[in-house]
Design a protein around this motif. Sequence first.
Motif, short mmCIF file in Angstrom:
data_model
loop_
_atom_site.label_atom_id
_atom_site.label_comp_id
_atom_site.label_asym_id
_atom_site.label_seq_id
_atom_site.Cartn_x
_atom_site.Cartn_y
_atom_site.Cartn_z
N LEU A 118 45.84 40.09 111.22
CA LEU A 118 45.48 41.42 110.74
C LEU A 118 46.71 42.28 110.49
O LEU A 118 47.64 42.28 111.32
CB LEU A 118 44.57 42.11 111.74
N LEU A 119 46.71 43.02 109.39
CA LEU A 119 47.75 43.99 109.09
C LEU A 119 47.12 45.38 108.95
O LEU A 119 45.99 45.52 108.50
CB LEU A 119 48.48 43.62 107.78
N GLU A 120 47.87 46.40 109.32
CA GLU A 120 47.38 47.77 109.30
C GLU A 120 47.41 48.36 107.89
O GLU A 120 48.45 48.34 107.22
CB GLU A 120 48.24 48.63 110.22
N LEU A 121 46.27 48.92 107.47
CA LEU A 121 46.24 49.73 106.25
C LEU A 121 46.06 51.21 106.58
O LEU A 121 46.62 52.06 105.90
CB LEU A 121 45.11 49.27 105.32
N ILE A 122 45.23 51.52 107.57
CA ILE A 122 45.11 52.89 108.08
C ILE A 122 45.26 52.82 109.58
O ILE A 122 44.59 52.02 110.24
CB ILE A 122 43.76 53.52 107.71
N GLY A 123 46.14 53.63 110.10
CA GLY A 123 46.38 53.60 111.53
C GLY A 123 47.56 54.47 111.90
O GLY A 123 47.86 55.45 111.21
N PRO A 124 48.28 54.11 112.96
CA PRO A 124 49.36 54.98 113.42
C PRO A 124 50.52 55.12 112.46
O PRO A 124 51.27 56.10 112.52
CB PRO A 124 49.81 54.31 114.73
N HIS A 125 50.70 54.17 111.54
CA HIS A 125 51.84 54.23 110.63
C HIS A 125 51.50 54.88 109.29
O HIS A 125 52.39 55.31 108.57
CB HIS A 125 52.40 52.84 110.40
#
Length: 367
Positions: A330-337
């Motif tokens: 899994l890779l972040e698209l919406i989140g802390p970054h």
Amino acid sequence: MSASEGVSSAAAAGGILTIGVDAVVANWKSLAARVAPARTAAVVKADAYGLGAAPLVRPLYDAGCRDFFVIVLSEAEALRPLLPPDATIYVLNGLLPGTAAAYGNGILPVLNSIAQCRAWAEASRGDRPSVIQVDTGMSRLGLDTAEQQMLADDPGLLAATGARLIMSHLACADEPSKSASGEQLAAFRAARERLPGLPGSLAASSGIFLGADYHFDLTRPGASLYGIETSPLAEGVKPVVDLRVKVAQIREIETGTSVGYGYTFRASRTTRLATLATGYADGWWRRFSNGAGAAYHGDTRLPSVGRVSMDSFSVDISALPAGTLAEGDLLELIGPHQSADDLARSAGTIGYEVLTSLGRRYHRVYR
């Protein structure tokens, strides 16, 4: 027997969309404390801005919310069984022809014209409550000044509407330097003088942060509940959404190799790519093509390469050590970054549009 029998929805989905129910409730409580003694509603229209109204309305009720706003009657009818009888659901788009009989049981129409007031009065004869919306300058929904005066001049008609609230909506509350909000505030006060004795509601999310003059008796936050930055004055709003998408394939391409529709990207060096299982059908817009959008692995930004397609897009993972990622990771698209508002700014839009564009193919987790 289906091919997917025994496979969890999380395993089958291209991504995991996590909605922080506790964060939504915390945002409501924070706003309610800010505007007290005014009441605080919850705007759950458009399926709670795309995040799912059904799992959210009861936790909001349990936190103390008793007023819920939707857009169309079908939304109200879907939520009515999920809420206790003392919760009120308001339908903002007004009394459409042929719908009067469906109202009641705590579902109220917001009357937006003198014609709707007359139709509702004839149908209900004061036995069922409603809300009167007045136009204070936005020229969208609500009785204009002439219609307000017509209603004021006909006390029998006003009584027959069963009006329990007068409301309006601010057009520029997210731009506090503009004079428009003050002008609308004055127009709303004038409308209340024409139609005295009714509790008032003017402020939605951004209007709340304009100060107590705008709070009246009931505020109507929506986007702020879901972690969106609604105003430069907004503070204390917790993030709600986390979106992670799966790596569908990893490959290495040589210098000169093209990627995606239209061959809009051509590798200038040997490049490692990850194809991600989401696209514009899932709310990851085509405008995020060719570096305009990115995924994150930890703190490492992985820029998009080539065009975003309907169901997938590619990112450059050359910055990660070989073997860091595998299919299914899994890779972040919406989140802390990067928040929904960060994505909106990069796309020239607003966070509301980001949330309401998220598709139904993600596995949803309500935390």
